[in-house]
Design a protein around this motif. Structure first.
Motif, short mmCIF file in Angstrom:
data_model
loop_
_atom_site.label_atom_id
_atom_site.label_comp_id
_atom_site.label_asym_id
_atom_site.label_seq_id
_atom_site.Cartn_x
_atom_site.Cartn_y
_atom_site.Cartn_z
N ASN A 154 0.85 -1.19 0.00
CA ASN A 154 0.00 0.00 0.00
C ASN A 154 0.89 1.25 0.00
O ASN A 154 1.03 1.94 1.01
CB ASN A 154 -0.94 -0.01 1.20
N GLN A 198 -2.78 0.08 -5.23
CA GLN A 198 -1.65 -0.49 -4.49
C GLN A 198 -0.60 -0.97 -5.50
O GLN A 198 -0.89 -1.16 -6.68
CB GLN A 198 -2.11 -1.66 -3.63
N GLU A 212 5.23 1.35 3.47
CA GLU A 212 3.91 1.67 4.02
C GLU A 212 3.97 2.56 5.25
O GLU A 212 2.93 2.93 5.80
CB GLU A 212 3.16 0.38 4.36
#
Length: 158
Positions: free
Chosen positions: A11, A103, A148
């Protein structure tokens, strides 16, 4: 020739994932268990096309050196590193990146050939393939963790 394929969904933006995967500094962080260090060629920062790095690490209780070269780059979607010298007979590591539903999917394809023919193939099937899978999986989890969070700023210029 064995092939290891690992898919990791991250992500974070594709360029960040691409750059973290080329980071010499992050690679060293992700391989603390083998005490891997860049000792020649590109030894910090982001490795690029036609650049080499020589790694020194301890695998199976033996200190080894391995030199690899970046042989292809298509930022931010793809790069390849290939062994120039080291313990393998050969290896080619393809790194693919694509955006899926906002993503980044990172796909590693690691092709390798062990030395010592029949003994090498036996070692592959019993030990080496699982060992390499775990090593690459650990590396990808560290890339994901850094990408992330704000940790990526520790290894990439803002």
């Amino acid at each position: 020739m064995p092939i290891i394929i690992i898919k990791t969904l991250i992500n974070a933006p594709i360029q960040r994932c691409f750059d973290l995967s080329r980071s010499i500094d992050l690679h060293q962080i992700s391989t603390v268990q083998t005490k891997e260090r860049a000792i020649a060629g590109k030894t910090s920062g982001l490795i690029g096309l036609n650049e080499t790095v020589t790694w020194r690490a301890k695998h199976f209780g033996i200190t080894q050196n391995l030199t690899s070269k970046i042989t292809a780059v298509n930022s931010p979607n793809y790069f390849v590193d290939e062994m120039v010298s080291g313990a393998f007979k050969s290896f080619k590591h393809e790194h693919h990146f694509e955006v899926i539903n906002g993503q980044t999917q990172m796909i590693d394809q690691f092709y390798y050939t062990s030395p010592l023919r029949i003994i090498g193939r036996l070692f592959d099937s019993i030990v080496l393939e699982k060992y390499m899978f775990k090593l690459l999986e650990k590396r990808n989890q560290v890339i994901k963790e850094f990408a992330e969070s704000n940790k990526w700023k520790q290894v990439l210029s803002v």
